[in-house]
Design a protein around this motif. Structure first.
Motif, PDB file in Angstrom:
ATOM      1  N   UNK A 210      43.947  33.926  40.178  1.00  0.00           N
ATOM      2  CA  UNK A 210      43.190  34.917  40.835  1.00  0.00           C
ATOM      3  C   UNK A 210      41.582  34.507  40.447  1.00  0.00           C
ATOM      4  N   UNK A 211      41.049  34.351  39.410  1.00  0.00           N
ATOM      5  CA  UNK A 211      39.779  33.833  39.192  1.00  0.00           C
ATOM      6  C   UNK A 211      39.272  32.785  39.867  1.00  0.00           C
ATOM      7  N   UNK A 212      39.893  31.810  40.061  1.00  0.00           N
ATOM      8  CA  UNK A 212      39.399  30.680  40.784  1.00  0.00           C
ATOM      9  C   UNK A 212      39.243  30.969  42.204  1.00  0.00           C
ATOM     10  N   UNK A 213      39.877  32.204  42.852  1.00  0.00           N
ATOM     11  CA  UNK A 213      39.844  32.332  44.157  1.00  0.00           C
ATOM     12  C   UNK A 213      38.711  33.623  44.183  1.00  0.00           C
ATOM     13  N   UNK A 214      38.076  33.787  42.858  1.00  0.00           N
ATOM     14  CA  UNK A 214      37.117  35.021  43.040  1.00  0.00           C
ATOM     15  C   UNK A 214      37.468  36.207  43.294  1.00  0.00           C
ATOM     16  N   UNK A 215      38.989  36.399  42.929  1.00  0.00           N
ATOM     17  CA  UNK A 215      39.683  37.908  42.870  1.00  0.00           C
ATOM     18  C   UNK A 215      39.595  38.490  41.626  1.00  0.00           C
ATOM     19  N   UNK A 216      38.965  39.887  41.639  1.00  0.00           N
ATOM     20  CA  UNK A 216      38.678  40.302  40.210  1.00  0.00           C
ATOM     21  C   UNK A 216      39.964  40.710  39.518  1.00  0.00           C
ATOM     22  N   UNK A 217      39.917  40.504  38.596  1.00  0.00           N
ATOM     23  CA  UNK A 217      40.941  40.771  37.506  1.00  0.00           C
ATOM     24  C   UNK A 217      40.675  41.738  36.414  1.00  0.00           C
ATOM     25  N   UNK A 218      41.748  42.947  36.413  1.00  0.00           N
ATOM     26  CA  UNK A 218      41.332  43.908  35.119  1.00  0.00           C
ATOM     27  C   UNK A 218      42.550  44.181  34.522  1.00  0.00           C
ATOM     28  N   UNK A 229      39.396  35.870  28.419  1.00  0.00           N
ATOM     29  CA  UNK A 229      38.435  34.763  28.923  1.00  0.00           C
ATOM     30  C   UNK A 229      38.803  34.813  30.586  1.00  0.00           C
ATOM     31  N   UNK A 230      39.822  35.475  31.152  1.00  0.00           N
ATOM     32  CA  UNK A 230      39.995  35.432  32.477  1.00  0.00           C
ATOM     33  C   UNK A 230      40.049  36.881  33.138  1.00  0.00           C
ATOM     34  N   UNK A 231      39.282  37.615  32.444  1.00  0.00           N
ATOM     35  CA  UNK A 231      39.202  39.250  33.000  1.00  0.00           C
ATOM     36  C   UNK A 231      38.162  39.332  33.537  1.00  0.00           C
ATOM     37  N   UNK A 232      37.759  40.396  34.351  1.00  0.00           N
ATOM     38  CA  UNK A 232      36.653  40.919  35.032  1.00  0.00           C
ATOM     39  C   UNK A 232      36.224  42.205  34.219  1.00  0.00           C
TER      40      UNK A 232
END
Ligand code: BV8
Length: 252
Positions: A210-218, A229-232
């Motif tokens: 998700x992060x690699x595609x700019x998709x926000x992660x909560x 380190x992979x969370x917004x």
């Protein structure tokens, strides 16, 4: 319960939500997580010692007993408000909801979710350890924990034993199912990670997709995880509290 503003803003704006869950999403229903100490007969054993092909072929009745007990527990547990909130979120106009779960229980389905990918299989599916034929028989599950229990023989090939249709450590995930999981993440406009320590791969790699595609992660997890380190945004709250609070606040 107040939802953190940045999380609520993302939730309100999301139309294609994917929720990735781990054992913590079932904890409030009474199913112990992997990080919790093993209970009863398996107190001094780690899941990694039992959830492997080696453990199975070394002593099938011991592994079969562990899964039969876990199936009994899962079958007697009920979905909590967090499972129901995910389903309710997915029923809102204009929202699609996909669930990708590492869990082998059926609480998401019983909580009302319809699009659920079980990337590590299911306690409620069984197959032959030789010919892979799905087992359609009725299993008698022990009421008490037992140390060993003979698995059924395969009636299709007459050679194998019936095992859980679950992905063990060292086994490949079902390519079709994990492919659907990757699509569910890549097609989302919000990834909500609930109740996983983020240790087991390749599932733990999904937030990175998700992060690699700019998709926000909560993340919703009272203790945090290896995914920090992979969370917004990380909300240190239990699934059964945080998810209903988000869904209740969507229209405020
Ligand atoms: C693979 C089914 C390759 C079984 C599971 C050496 C040899 C071989 C492989 C490896 C190796 N080293 C590393 C690997 C890869 C390995 C792996 O990642 N190992 C880890 C230990 C490092 N992965 C694999 O083996 C995978 N396969 O790599 O295959 C391959 C390719 C081709 C051909 C052949 C092989 C397969 C992994 C799948 C294993 N099966 N489950 C069963 O259930 O019995 S994994 C199992 O453990 C779960 O499914 C889940 O994935 C994981 C547990 O993690 P979580 O779900 O996160 O649970 P946990 O208890 O850890 O954390 C709970 C969290 O919830 C905590 O953060 C807590 O704070 C939080 N929480 C608590 N309460 C709440 C809460 N959150 C919210 N609300 C609450 N109330």
């Amino acid at each position: 319960m107040d939802v953190p503003a940045d999380i609520l803003e993302l939730a309100r704006g999301a139309r294609r939500v994917t929720v990735l869950t781990g054992a913590g999403a079932s904890a409030e229903s009474g199913i112990p997580t992997f990080r919790d100490a093993q209970t009863g007969l398996w107190t001094n054993l780690r899941p990694e010692d039992l959830a492997t092909p080696e453990a199975w072929y070394r002593d099938p009745p011991r592994v079969w007993a562990w899964y039969a007990w876990r199936t009994r527990i899962a079958a007697t547990c009920v979905p909590h408000a967090g499972h129901r909130a995910i389903a309710e979120w997915g029923r809102r106009d204009g929202v699609t909801m996909k669930v990708v779960t590492q869990n082998v229980d059926d609480l998401h389905e019983r909580g009302g979710s319809e699009d659920v990918a079980h990337v590590h299989g299911s306690l409620f599916r069984h197959k032959c350890d030789v010919c892979n034929a799905q087992y359609r028989g009725v299993l008698d599950l022990p009421v008490e924990q037992v140390e060993r229990l003979e698995p059924p023989d395969c009636e299709q090939c007459g050679m194998g034993r019936i095992r859980p249709d679950i992905v063990w450590f060292g086994e490949a995930l079902d390519e079709r199912v994990f492919g659907a999981a990757i699509e569910a993440v890549e097609g989302a406009d919000l990834l909500v990670v609930v109740g996983t320590s983020g240790i087991v791969y390749p599932a733990a790699g999904l937030p990175g997709v998700a992060r690699a595609q700019g998709i926000p992660v909560i993340e919703i997890n009272p203790h945090g995880s290896d995914l920090f380190d992979q969370l917004d945004h990380a909300w240190e709250v239990a699934a059964g509290k945080g998810l209903p609070a988000i869904v209740a606040a969507l229209d405020d």
